[in-house]
Design a protein around this motif. Structure first.
Motif, PDB file in Angstrom:
ATOM      1  N   VAL A 195       0.820  -1.225   0.000  1.00 24.57           N
ATOM      2  CA  VAL A 195       0.000   0.000   0.000  1.00 24.57           C
ATOM      3  C   VAL A 195       0.850   1.270   0.000  1.00 24.57           C
ATOM      4  O   VAL A 195       0.338   2.346  -0.329  1.00 24.57           O
ATOM      5  N   ASN A 196       2.124   1.187   0.372  1.00 22.41           N
ATOM      6  CA  ASN A 196       2.986   2.366   0.420  1.00 22.41           C
ATOM      7  C   ASN A 196       4.010   2.403  -0.721  1.00 22.41           C
ATOM      8  O   ASN A 196       4.908   3.239  -0.712  1.00 22.41           O
ATOM      9  N   LEU A 197       3.886   1.531  -1.684  1.00 21.54           N
ATOM     10  CA  LEU A 197       4.833   1.452  -2.781  1.00 21.54           C
ATOM     11  C   LEU A 197       4.725   2.690  -3.661  1.00 21.54           C
ATOM     12  O   LEU A 197       3.648   3.009  -4.191  1.00 21.54           O
ATOM     13  N   LYS A 198       5.867   3.404  -3.826  1.00 23.16           N
ATOM     14  CA  LYS A 198       5.888   4.654  -4.572  1.00 23.16           C
ATOM     15  C   LYS A 198       6.740   4.602  -5.840  1.00 23.16           C
ATOM     16  O   LYS A 198       6.558   5.427  -6.732  1.00 23.16           O
ATOM     17  N   ASP A 199       7.665   3.667  -5.893  1.00 21.05           N
ATOM     18  CA  ASP A 199       8.601   3.644  -7.029  1.00 21.05           C
ATOM     19  C   ASP A 199       8.834   2.188  -7.445  1.00 21.05           C
ATOM     20  O   ASP A 199       9.297   1.371  -6.640  1.00 21.05           O
ATOM     21  N   ILE A 200       8.527   1.861  -8.707  1.00 25.02           N
ATOM     22  CA  ILE A 200       8.741   0.522  -9.261  1.00 25.02           C
ATOM     23  C   ILE A 200       9.619   0.653 -10.494  1.00 25.02           C
ATOM     24  O   ILE A 200       9.335   1.460 -11.383  1.00 25.02           O
ATOM     25  N   THR A 201      10.696  -0.171 -10.536  1.00 24.05           N
ATOM     26  CA  THR A 201      11.588  -0.215 -11.699  1.00 24.05           C
ATOM     27  C   THR A 201      11.761  -1.666 -12.124  1.00 24.05           C
ATOM     28  O   THR A 201      12.246  -2.486 -11.343  1.00 24.05           O
ATOM     29  N   LEU A 202      11.380  -1.959 -13.363  1.00 28.47           N
ATOM     30  CA  LEU A 202      11.575  -3.283 -13.955  1.00 28.47           C
ATOM     31  C   LEU A 202      12.551  -3.119 -15.108  1.00 28.47           C
ATOM     32  O   LEU A 202      12.251  -2.437 -16.089  1.00 28.47           O
ATOM     33  N   CYS A 203      13.738  -3.749 -14.990  1.00 31.60           N
ATOM     34  CA  CYS A 203      14.788  -3.597 -15.991  1.00 31.60           C
ATOM     35  C   CYS A 203      15.163  -4.974 -16.550  1.00 31.60           C
ATOM     36  O   CYS A 203      15.517  -5.877 -15.788  1.00 31.60           O
ATOM     37  N   ARG A 204      15.085  -5.105 -17.849  1.00 31.43           N
ATOM     38  CA  ARG A 204      15.435  -6.347 -18.557  1.00 31.43           C
ATOM     39  C   ARG A 204      14.707  -7.556 -17.982  1.00 31.43           C
ATOM     40  O   ARG A 204      15.249  -8.650 -17.896  1.00 31.43           O
ATOM     41  N   CYS A 205      13.484  -7.355 -17.592  1.00 32.42           N
ATOM     42  CA  CYS A 205      12.678  -8.449 -17.075  1.00 32.42           C
ATOM     43  C   CYS A 205      11.808  -9.039 -18.185  1.00 32.42           C
ATOM     44  O   CYS A 205      11.541  -8.375 -19.196  1.00 32.42           O
ATOM     45  N   SER A 206      11.381 -10.267 -17.978  1.00 28.63           N
ATOM     46  CA  SER A 206      10.511 -10.948 -18.933  1.00 28.63           C
ATOM     47  C   SER A 206       9.182 -11.230 -18.244  1.00 28.63           C
ATOM     48  O   SER A 206       9.132 -11.944 -17.240  1.00 28.63           O
ATOM     49  N   VAL A 207       8.137 -10.644 -18.781  1.00 25.93           N
ATOM     50  CA  VAL A 207       6.794 -10.876 -18.260  1.00 25.93           C
ATOM     51  C   VAL A 207       6.109 -11.837 -19.221  1.00 25.93           C
ATOM     52  O   VAL A 207       5.766 -11.469 -20.342  1.00 25.93           O
ATOM     53  N   ASN A 208       5.954 -13.085 -18.809  1.00 28.81           N
ATOM     54  CA  ASN A 208       5.462 -14.120 -19.714  1.00 28.81           C
ATOM     55  C   ASN A 208       3.963 -13.998 -19.962  1.00 28.81           C
ATOM     56  O   ASN A 208       3.294 -13.100 -19.440  1.00 28.81           O
ATOM     57  N   GLU A 209       3.460 -14.930 -20.741  1.00 29.41           N
ATOM     58  CA  GLU A 209       2.067 -14.874 -21.196  1.00 29.41           C
ATOM     59  C   GLU A 209       1.118 -15.144 -20.032  1.00 29.41           C
ATOM     60  O   GLU A 209       0.749 -16.276 -19.751  1.00 29.41           O
ATOM     61  N   LEU A 210       0.754 -14.057 -19.375  1.00 27.54           N
ATOM     62  CA  LEU A 210      -0.122 -14.166 -18.212  1.00 27.54           C
ATOM     63  C   LEU A 210      -1.528 -13.669 -18.520  1.00 27.54           C
ATOM     64  O   LEU A 210      -2.356 -13.603 -17.625  1.00 27.54           O
ATOM     65  N   GLY A 211      -1.765 -13.271 -19.748  1.00 29.37           N
ATOM     66  CA  GLY A 211      -3.057 -12.687 -20.074  1.00 29.37           C
ATOM     67  C   GLY A 211      -3.093 -11.235 -19.657  1.00 29.37           C
ATOM     68  O   GLY A 211      -3.131 -10.325 -20.488  1.00 29.37           O
ATOM     69  N   THR A 212      -3.051 -10.990 -18.351  1.00 32.84           N
ATOM     70  CA  THR A 212      -3.061  -9.629 -17.813  1.00 32.84           C
ATOM     71  C   THR A 212      -2.022  -9.534 -16.704  1.00 32.84           C
ATOM     72  O   THR A 212      -2.026 -10.346 -15.774  1.00 32.84           O
ATOM     73  N   PHE A 213      -1.137  -8.564 -16.834  1.00 37.66           N
ATOM     74  CA  PHE A 213      -0.167  -8.276 -15.775  1.00 37.66           C
ATOM     75  C   PHE A 213      -0.608  -6.979 -15.107  1.00 37.66           C
ATOM     76  O   PHE A 213      -0.657  -5.922 -15.744  1.00 37.66           O
ATOM     77  N   THR A 214      -0.928  -7.070 -13.823  1.00 34.69           N
ATOM     78  CA  THR A 214      -1.565  -5.968 -13.115  1.00 34.69           C
ATOM     79  C   THR A 214      -0.593  -5.308 -12.155  1.00 34.69           C
ATOM     80  O   THR A 214       0.104  -5.982 -11.401  1.00 34.69           O
ATOM     81  N   ILE A 215      -0.585  -3.990 -12.194  1.00 36.47           N
ATOM     82  CA  ILE A 215       0.149  -3.174 -11.224  1.00 36.47           C
ATOM     83  C   ILE A 215      -0.864  -2.206 -10.629  1.00 36.47           C
ATOM     84  O   ILE A 215      -1.260  -1.219 -11.279  1.00 36.47           O
TER      85      ILE A 215
END
Length: 513
Positions: A195-215
């Motif tokens: 609930v307090n997350l303010k900064d997200i960094t995804l670098c060179r990551c692989s998001v596989n076939e999940l249909g929907t990736f939710t943030i």
């Protein structure tokens, strides 16, 4: 002990300057050392005996130990002696091999048990591991960095999406070279309890076939997705406080962006791919939420994709969604794509009404390359409803010289005098160059004549040498013939000599005894 400590701490100037520094500065310096070497400072003097226990940032690396067993034993003892009252403390662990090793579990357990606010794990390896779930369960952790440093796509460590992460105090999350989810994974919202997350960094990551990736996070302010391969069909972001969004992908892009970010101010998006058949209809396919707070939009597009008209239509649809932007930055590839649809631009109104700055990144062009005329038409289209906006290009146009008609009458006599002087100077320089060329031609002719004479002398010398060689050869033949004749005459003479009889053994007489 005190005498030895004081004598060892005195420098050439007679003063221990390091020990006289403020404690915060000393602790900051020690934070750059591995904990093994920081602990050794306790042998300097009584003042340094417990200084290392209050280091705000603890660096751990098993490579500085002979065995991992010794490292585990040292870590267990050192962390037990550490001052747990240090605020905003951090632990950084760099190791090789699998992340499921025992000492990793022990260090993470200590981090979460003694209210350490920042944890960084760096493991350069290509092992195909699944990150343990205990990494994502802490009530006090504020900053989490996981860096796999895997340069092989199919050897990245996995994050299984079985349940939401229980990190209620987490504020900053950095994930590098990780595989987020796979086909067998469930599809929960990982960040629903952050609930307090303010900064997200995804670098060179692989998001596989999940249909929907939710943030989905209520306090998220900065979201950065760089050089990632997103195979999911939908990237869903629900962040009412999101202000800065950076999206950069190489060869794959979500088919659809579902964004609910009414406070978004800065958007940076780029795609770079070598695939000819890249589906650019997926490039930033935003849901039609209003981005009324947009201040700055930066778009770049680099690909071998040849269907510029299809790209142009996708860009025009995107412009309608981002129409409230006040600062627009585009690269030259986007301008080229738009220039292929000038007829469509002529019949479609420009959606930008509040532009104050339009910047074109002309990186592929050289400084002396002229700006194509179609670029000017595209720029005029973008500024259709913002005539007072500032236009900025990285490469300024080369200034053109004035024609004779543009020169004022009062300046023409001076210009004419300068031209006449310049022409006469050029004529004189031409004459000097011609004289120099003639002199050089004469020198070259003389050198050629000398070379020809030398060639003739060399030819005569070669002829004389050949004659001498023939004479020597003839003399050698005569000498050989004479030697042969002498040997034959000696053999004949030896054959004609009479044989000399020797004494017979039967007729030999012996003197009387």
């Amino acid at each position: 002990m005190d005498d030895r400590a004081s004598s060892s701490s005195v420098v050439a100037g007679g003063e221990d300057r390091i020990s006289n520094l403020h404690d915060n500065i000393i602790l900051h310096i020690l934070s750059f050392l591995d904990l093994k070497y920081a602990v050794r400072t306790s042998a300097l003097s009584r003042k340094w005996k417990h200084t290392w226990t209050s280091i705000p940032c603890v660096n751990l690396n098993p490579d500085v130990f002979q065995t991992k067993y010794k490292f585990s034993k040292f870590v267990k003892r050192a962390l037990t002696c550490r001052n747990t009252g240090v605020k905003d403390s951090a632990i950084k662990l760099t190791f090789r091999g699998s992340i499921v090793q025992g000492f990793v579990n022990n260090i993470v357990t200590y981090t979460y048990s003694y209210n350490v606010s920042k944890l960084t794990l760096i493991w350069p390896t290509c092992t195909y591991d699944e990150l343990p779930e205990y990494l994502f369960s802490s009530c006090t952790l504020k900053h989490l960095t996981l860096d796999n440093q895997a340069h092989v796509f199919y050897r990245k460590s996995r994050i299984k999406l079985n349940s939401a992460w229980r990190l209620p105090a987490l504020e900053t999350l950095n994930l590098t070279d990780l595989e987020i989810g796979y086909i067998e994974s469930k599809r929960p919202n990982l960040f629903s309890e952050c609930v307090n997350l303010k900064d997200i960094t995804l670098c060179r990551c692989s998001v596989n076939e999940l249909g929907t990736f939710t943030i989905c996070t209520p306090q998220l302010v900065n979201l950065t997705i760089t050089d990632c391969d997103i195979w999911s069909s939908v990237l869903k972001v629900k962040a009412p406080q999101l202000k800065n969004l950076t999206v950069s992908c190489n060869n794959t892009f979500p088919k659809f962006f579902s964004f609910n970010a009414p406070q978004l101010e800065n958007l940076t998006a780029s795609v770079s791919t070598s695939a000819i058949s890249f589906p650019f209809n997926h490039f930033l396919s935003f849901s039609r939420h209003n981005f009324n707070s947009l201040e700055k939009v930066n778009l770049s597009l680099r690909s071998r994709y040849n269907e510029k008209q299809e790209v142009s239509q996708r860009l025009l649809d995107l412009f309608k969604i981002l129409r409230s932007a006040k600062s627009l930055i585009l690269d030259v590839h986007i301008i080229e794509s738009l220039s292929s649809s000038l007829d469509q631009l002529a019949h479609e109104p420009c959606p930008f009404n509040n532009l104050k700055l339009l910047k074109i990144n002309m990186v592929p062009l050289k400084q002396k390359d002229p700006i194509p005329a179609v670029f000017t038409q595209v720029i005029n289209y973008l500024l259709e409803n913002s005539p007072y906006a500032t236009v900025n290009m990285d490469l300024p146009q080369v200034p053109q010289k004035r024609s004779w008609q543009q020169v004022p009458n009062e300046d023409r006599p001076k210009k004419a005098t300068k031209l006449e002087t310049g022409i006469s100077t050029m004529v004189d320089e031409k004459k000097l160059l011609e004289a120099q060329i003639q002199m050089q031609d004469q020198v070259i002719a003389k050198l050629r004549a000398e070379i020809e004479k030398k060639d003739e002398v060399n030819a005569k010398q070669r002829a004389e040498l050949e004659k001498k060689d023939q004479v020597i050869a003839e003399l050698n033949e005569r000498i050989q013939m004479q030697n042969v004749n002498n040997i034959q005459s000696q053999l004949v003479h030896a054959a004609e000599l009479p044989a000399v009889p020797g004494p017979s053994s039967a007729n030999a007489s012996f003197p009387p005894t």
